[in-house]
Design an enzyme around this catalytic site. Sequence first.
Site, mmCIF file in Angstrom:
data_model
loop_
_atom_site.group_PDB
_atom_site.id
_atom_site.type_symbol
_atom_site.label_atom_id
_atom_site.label_comp_id
_atom_site.label_asym_id
_atom_site.label_seq_id
_atom_site.Cartn_x
_atom_site.Cartn_y
_atom_site.Cartn_z
ATOM 1 N N GLY A 1 -36.197 14.407 8.305
ATOM 2 C CA GLY A 1 -35.339 15.446 8.261
ATOM 3 C C GLY A 1 -33.868 14.918 7.761
ATOM 4 N N CYS A 2 -33.052 15.813 8.154
ATOM 5 C CA CYS A 2 -31.586 15.410 7.525
ATOM 6 C C CYS A 2 -31.210 14.278 8.596
ATOM 7 C CB CYS A 2 -30.591 16.617 7.918
ATOM 8 S SG CYS A 2 -28.877 16.181 7.673
ATOM 9 N N PHE A 3 -30.424 13.298 7.887
ATOM 10 C CA PHE A 3 -29.943 12.179 8.514
ATOM 11 C C PHE A 3 -28.813 12.315 9.453
ATOM 12 C CE2 PHE A 3 -28.368 10.554 3.987
ATOM 13 C CZ PHE A 3 -27.486 11.456 4.077
#
Length: 176
Positions: A11-13
């Site tokens: 997902g989003c870092f």
Amino acid sequence: MHEEIATLAGGCFWCLEAVFQRVRGVRQVVSGYLGGHTAQPDYRSVCGGGTGHAEAVRIAFDPQVVSYDTLLDIFFAIHDPTTLNRQGNDVGTQYRSAIFFHGPEQEATARAKLAELAPHFAMPIVTELRAAPQFHPAEDYHQNYFNQHGDQPYCQLVAAPKVAKLRQYFAPLLDE
């Protein structure tokens, strides 16, 4: 002082970075991109979904303090490895679940972890497992994002619950 590298996408870092920065034995977490075909990825092109790159974190850690296996336990606890190319409302190949291993020992550990966890999920695990290609650090404004912008709605709604889950299930491992 020995140091190893783990590279994970889920997902989003910003979310992964926020979690792993708080783990004792983790020396550095860098947000970035890897796994695609574009030579010079940037945030805009990766978010467009056409580069093949995933948002990921490169974690430098001391294996004498925290093991690779434990980092994988945390990884699987804070994201959904059963959703293909998405985490919550973040949709696209750039948000895929992936373990990019650095050497045969990490590959064996990751394969064993996938086999161990598979029976515990209602759906099949779709986490990609492959050798780590070149890592491209994200732009400076993405580094240490949650710590600097934790009051932003995305951070409050998506990243903060992952940090809370870390605190709930892995409190003895925290470096806070």
